[in-house]
Design a protein around this motif. Structure first.
Motif, mmCIF file in Angstrom:
data_model
loop_
_atom_site.group_PDB
_atom_site.id
_atom_site.type_symbol
_atom_site.label_atom_id
_atom_site.label_comp_id
_atom_site.label_asym_id
_atom_site.label_seq_id
_atom_site.Cartn_x
_atom_site.Cartn_y
_atom_site.Cartn_z
ATOM 1 N N ILE A 24 0.871 -1.177 0.000
ATOM 2 C CA ILE A 24 0.000 0.000 0.000
ATOM 3 C C ILE A 24 0.909 1.229 0.000
ATOM 4 C CG2 ILE A 24 -1.801 1.235 1.243
ATOM 5 C CD1 ILE A 24 -2.473 -1.598 2.484
ATOM 6 N N PRO A 25 0.882 2.002 -1.063
ATOM 7 C CA PRO A 25 1.862 3.086 -1.207
ATOM 8 C C PRO A 25 1.671 4.204 -0.178
ATOM 9 C CG PRO A 25 0.197 3.232 -2.914
ATOM 10 C CD PRO A 25 -0.068 1.962 -2.161
ATOM 11 N N PRO A 26 2.765 4.689 0.415
ATOM 12 C CA PRO A 26 2.691 5.821 1.342
ATOM 13 C C PRO A 26 2.702 7.144 0.570
ATOM 14 C CG PRO A 26 4.913 4.950 1.313
ATOM 15 C CD PRO A 26 4.097 4.088 0.393
ATOM 16 N N GLU A 27 1.549 7.511 0.031
ATOM 17 C CA GLU A 27 1.454 8.670 -0.854
ATOM 18 C C GLU A 27 1.062 9.965 -0.139
ATOM 19 O OE1 GLU A 27 -0.091 6.314 -4.800
ATOM 20 O OE2 GLU A 27 -1.555 6.727 -3.207
ATOM 21 N N ARG A 28 0.446 9.832 1.051
ATOM 22 C CA ARG A 28 -0.002 11.035 1.762
ATOM 23 C C ARG A 28 -0.049 10.764 3.255
ATOM 24 N NH1 ARG A 28 -5.536 11.707 3.445
ATOM 25 N NH2 ARG A 28 -6.718 9.791 3.167
ATOM 26 N N SER A 29 0.017 11.834 4.022
ATOM 27 C CA SER A 29 -0.128 11.666 5.469
ATOM 28 C C SER A 29 -1.612 11.436 5.766
ATOM 29 C CB SER A 29 0.415 12.865 6.219
ATOM 30 O OG SER A 29 -0.344 14.009 5.955
ATOM 31 N N ILE A 30 -1.880 10.422 6.580
ATOM 32 C CA ILE A 30 -3.267 10.095 6.953
ATOM 33 C C ILE A 30 -3.699 10.956 8.129
ATOM 34 C CG2 ILE A 30 -4.780 8.278 7.849
ATOM 35 C CD1 ILE A 30 -4.045 7.865 4.921
ATOM 36 N N ALA A 31 -2.891 10.965 9.192
ATOM 37 C CA ALA A 31 -3.217 11.762 10.375
ATOM 38 C C ALA A 31 -2.042 11.760 11.333
ATOM 39 C CB ALA A 31 -4.453 11.209 11.075
ATOM 40 N N GLU A 32 -2.001 12.793 12.171
ATOM 41 C CA GLU A 32 -1.055 12.818 13.275
ATOM 42 C C GLU A 32 -1.670 12.030 14.430
ATOM 43 O OE1 GLU A 32 -0.227 16.894 14.175
ATOM 44 O OE2 GLU A 32 1.233 17.040 12.556
ATOM 45 N N LEU A 33 -0.847 11.210 15.064
ATOM 46 C CA LEU A 33 -1.322 10.373 16.166
ATOM 47 C C LEU A 33 -1.264 11.156 17.472
ATOM 48 C CD1 LEU A 33 0.382 7.155 14.908
ATOM 49 C CD2 LEU A 33 -2.079 7.443 15.247
ATOM 50 N N SER A 133 -2.300 5.529 1.451
ATOM 51 C CA SER A 133 -2.528 5.707 0.018
ATOM 52 C C SER A 133 -3.470 6.883 -0.253
ATOM 53 C CB SER A 133 -3.116 4.427 -0.573
ATOM 54 O OG SER A 133 -4.359 4.125 0.030
ATOM 55 N N GLN A 134 -3.451 7.350 -1.489
ATOM 56 C CA GLN A 134 -4.349 8.426 -1.916
ATOM 57 C C GLN A 134 -5.786 7.927 -2.058
ATOM 58 O OE1 GLN A 134 -3.809 11.510 -2.091
ATOM 59 N NE2 GLN A 134 -1.758 11.942 -2.770
ATOM 60 N N ALA A 135 -5.921 6.655 -2.431
ATOM 61 C CA ALA A 135 -7.246 6.090 -2.705
ATOM 62 C C ALA A 135 -7.377 4.757 -1.981
ATOM 63 C CB ALA A 135 -7.410 5.897 -4.212
ATOM 64 N N ASP A 136 -8.465 4.097 -2.225
ATOM 65 C CA ASP A 136 -8.716 2.781 -1.612
ATOM 66 C C ASP A 136 -7.912 1.735 -2.379
ATOM 67 O OD1 ASP A 136 -9.686 0.689 -0.145
ATOM 68 O OD2 ASP A 136 -11.699 0.759 -0.976
ATOM 69 N N SER A 137 -6.636 1.603 -2.041
ATOM 70 C CA SER A 137 -5.751 0.711 -2.786
ATOM 71 C C SER A 137 -5.745 -0.714 -2.235
ATOM 72 C CB SER A 137 -4.331 1.267 -2.807
ATOM 73 O OG SER A 137 -3.829 1.375 -1.497
ATOM 74 N N ILE A 145 -10.577 6.918 10.894
ATOM 75 C CA ILE A 145 -10.062 7.739 11.987
ATOM 76 C C ILE A 145 -11.222 7.945 12.945
ATOM 77 C CG2 ILE A 145 -9.083 9.964 12.670
ATOM 78 C CD1 ILE A 145 -7.827 10.131 9.877
ATOM 79 N N ASN A 146 -11.052 7.491 14.176
ATOM 80 C CA ASN A 146 -12.115 7.559 15.184
ATOM 81 C C ASN A 146 -13.438 7.034 14.624
ATOM 82 O OD1 ASN A 146 -10.249 8.569 16.970
ATOM 83 N ND2 ASN A 146 -10.872 10.691 16.690
ATOM 84 N N ASP A 147 -13.366 5.886 13.965
ATOM 85 C CA ASP A 147 -14.511 5.157 13.404
ATOM 86 C C ASP A 147 -15.176 5.824 12.200
ATOM 87 O OD1 ASP A 147 -14.219 3.065 15.288
ATOM 88 O OD2 ASP A 147 -15.359 4.222 16.766
ATOM 89 N N GLU A 148 -14.576 6.877 11.657
ATOM 90 C CA GLU A 148 -15.080 7.515 10.439
ATOM 91 C C GLU A 148 -14.230 7.059 9.261
ATOM 92 O OE1 GLU A 148 -17.732 9.567 9.904
ATOM 93 O OE2 GLU A 148 -18.282 9.230 12.006
ATOM 94 N N PRO A 149 -14.813 6.310 8.287
ATOM 95 C CA PRO A 149 -14.034 5.843 7.133
ATOM 96 C C PRO A 149 -13.371 7.014 6.402
ATOM 97 C CG PRO A 149 -16.194 4.816 7.177
ATOM 98 C CD PRO A 149 -16.202 5.892 8.230
ATOM 99 N N ILE A 150 -12.145 6.766 5.901
ATOM 100 C CA ILE A 150 -11.415 7.848 5.240
ATOM 101 C C ILE A 150 -11.262 7.650 3.736
ATOM 102 C CG2 ILE A 150 -10.189 8.562 7.324
ATOM 103 C CD1 ILE A 150 -7.736 7.046 6.280
ATOM 104 N N GLY A 151 -11.724 6.527 3.187
ATOM 105 C CA GLY A 151 -11.692 6.332 1.738
ATOM 106 C C GLY A 151 -10.339 5.983 1.165
ATOM 107 N N SER A 152 -9.368 5.731 2.018
ATOM 108 C CA SER A 152 -8.049 5.280 1.577
ATOM 109 C C SER A 152 -7.554 4.271 2.609
ATOM 110 C CB SER A 152 -7.087 6.460 1.431
ATOM 111 O OG SER A 152 -6.848 7.064 2.678
ATOM 112 N N ASP A 153 -6.327 3.835 2.487
ATOM 113 C CA ASP A 153 -5.794 2.823 3.391
ATOM 114 C C ASP A 153 -4.483 3.284 3.988
ATOM 115 O OD1 ASP A 153 -7.681 0.494 2.950
ATOM 116 O OD2 ASP A 153 -7.098 0.969 0.894
ATOM 117 N N ILE A 154 -4.177 2.794 5.191
ATOM 118 C CA ILE A 154 -2.887 3.117 5.781
ATOM 119 C C ILE A 154 -1.832 2.207 5.148
ATOM 120 C CG2 ILE A 154 -3.958 3.890 7.926
ATOM 121 C CD1 ILE A 154 -2.832 1.356 9.255
ATOM 122 N N SER A 155 -0.619 2.681 5.137
ATOM 123 C CA SER A 155 0.491 1.879 4.611
ATOM 124 C C SER A 155 0.934 0.931 5.722
ATOM 125 C CB SER A 155 1.642 2.768 4.167
ATOM 126 O OG SER A 155 1.258 3.529 3.053
#
Length: 170
Positions: A24-33, A133-137, A145-155
């Motif tokens: 799963i490509p690391p194309e963007r930051s998902i969130a700060e922990l 990833s940028q998309a649902d790869s 994030i906090n049970d809200e789908p984000i439409g992409s995947d973590i690397s």
């Protein structure tokens, strides 16, 4: 039945594989922990053996002073936590793949799991960033994030240890 020492040695060998097979490509930051942020990723195990390690793509602003990160693994079907590991901030491989060793998950093939990543007591100034990833790869799972789908995947990836050639006999 008789087993020669040579074949007994051969049968003890193991293979170590990382899944998912397509990274799963690391194309963007998902969130700060930060405190109060929980990032999850579901997946179906492709491992014919034992899952015993996870890898996450992380960056930190200050690796030596970064707070700890906790990875939990949940069995989706039984709705129970089955593994957990906390690593210190200095164990994060900055801008690389950080390792989380867990208690082995045996016979995991086809089981549905969810990993959860948190970092309690973290401020925005010292929070690690999780990449994805940028998309649902990764179509076999979903991240939130906090049970809200984000439409992409973590690397992420997980390590599978299995006897060599075990898939030949399935």
């Amino acid at each position: 039945s008789w087993v020669s020492p040579l074949s007994a040695s051969f049968l003890k060998r193991t293979e170590i594989t990382a899944y998912p097979a397509a990274l799963i490509p690391p194309e963007r930051s998902i969130a700060e922990l930060q405190t109060g942020i929980r990032i999850t990723q579901s997946f179906t195990s492709q491992c014919h053996g034992t899952v015993d390690k996870f890898y996450l793509k992380l960056t930190t602003p200050d690796q030596e002073n970064s707070p700890s990160l906790t990875l939990e693994v949940f069995d989706v079907q039984n709705k129970e936590k089955i593994a957990e590991q906390t690593i210190s901030g200095n164990a994060v491989t900055n801008d690389g793949w950080s390792e989380f060793l867990i208690d082995p998950l045996n016979n995991s093939l086809g089981n549905n799991y969810q990993i959860s990543i948190t970092s309690p007591n973290t401020t925005p100034e010292d929070a690690a960033t999780l990449w994805g990833s940028q998309a649902d790869s990764y179509l076999q799972g979903q991240s939130a994030i906090n049970d809200e789908p984000i439409g992409s995947d973590i690397s992420f990836a997980y390590q599978c240890t299995q006897p060599a050639f075990s898939d030949w006999f399935e």
